[in-house]
Design an enzyme around this catalytic site. Structure first.
Site, PDB file in Angstrom:
ATOM      1  CB  ILE A 179      -0.818   0.239   1.635  1.00  0.00           C
ATOM      2  CG1 ILE A 179      -1.875  -1.158   0.998  1.00  0.00           C
ATOM      3  CG2 ILE A 179      -1.946   1.353   2.032  1.00  0.00           C
ATOM      4  CD1 ILE A 179      -2.959  -1.157   2.110  1.00  0.00           C
ATOM      5  CG  ASP A 180       3.543   2.401   3.399  1.00  0.00           C
ATOM      6  OD1 ASP A 180       2.618   3.342   3.625  1.00  0.00           O
ATOM      7  OD2 ASP A 180       4.087   1.670   4.257  1.00  0.00           O
TER       8      ASP A 180
END
Length: 229
Positions: A179-180
């Site tokens: 997700i980062d």
């Protein structure tokens, strides 16, 4: 019918490696998502100045594995220690922002604004600024805006951990900060798009609201669309 391959026409040139040359970026990002966004801008030729707090800087510097990741995520950038809690530090930042095209804010929503460095303050002196705010949940839901976020927490919150493993297994997190990484890519694409929009008739500066929450749902779009439909 057998597949055939074709070489690119000789008249086409490769993607320019300096496509963002001349673009100046003021980078208030740390850890992964924000630095990954500005890393791509730097790799395309943008001049990126990463502002770090005195006495330690980005938390990624503080361990051996983190330091290696820090080097990879911040290659090609300039770095400067500025204490934004002081009047002199704030004045220095605003003077730098006056000559920039992009500001990237990866702090929790409200931090830079409390120090007089939010979108309104920067835009007042630089109306053409593209201000990209990267956060956990974005600014559209006041109930969540101020909350902190972490890759694995957002994986769980968005249901990503239920998509791994086998039937009947407990939730399983993805083995890397997906997700980062996705948020950084979405942020970089949004910034490039906003810079392009700014050059069109009637274009100008803007505020980009990039969240880990929405980026996660974009990565999981087939499943998100099925659920929402």
């Amino acid at each position: 019918m057998p597949a055939t391959s074709h070489s690119a026409p000789s008249s086409l040139s490769p993607l320019p490696l300096r496509a963002m040359e001349g673009v100046r970026v003021l980078d208030f990002s740390h850890v992964i998502a924000g630095p990954f966004a500005t890393f791509h801008l730097a790799q395309m030729g943008a001049e990126v100045l990463k502002v770090e707090k005195p006495g330690g800087g980005d938390v990624m510097r503080r361990s051996a594995s983190g330091a290696r990741a820090f080097t990879a995520l911040n290659a090609g950038k300039h770095s400067r220690e500025i204490d934004i809690t002081t009047a002199a530090g704030r004045a220095e930042v605003l003077e730098i922002a006056r000559g920039c095209d992009v500001v990237v804010d990866n702090y929790r929503p409200g931090v830079l604004e409390r120090h007089g460095l939010g979108f309104a303050a920067v835009r007042a002196m630089n109306p053409r600024i593209v201000y990209c705010a990267i956060s956990g949940y974005g600014y559209s839901d006041p109930a969540r805006t101020g909350q902190g976020a972490y890759d694995h927490v957002v994986q769980a919150l968005t249901g990503m951990t239920m998509l791994a493993g086998n039937e009947g297994d407990p939730p399983v997190k993805t083995g890397f900060p997906v997700i980062d990484s996705a948020t950084g890519l979405v942020g970089a694409l949004a910034i490039v798009s906003a810079l392009r929009q700014r050059e069109l008739p009637g274009g100008g500066g803007c505020f980009l609201d990039i969240s880990m929450w929405r980026s996660a749902l974009q990565v999981m779009s087939p499943f998100a669309c099925e659920t929402l439909a």
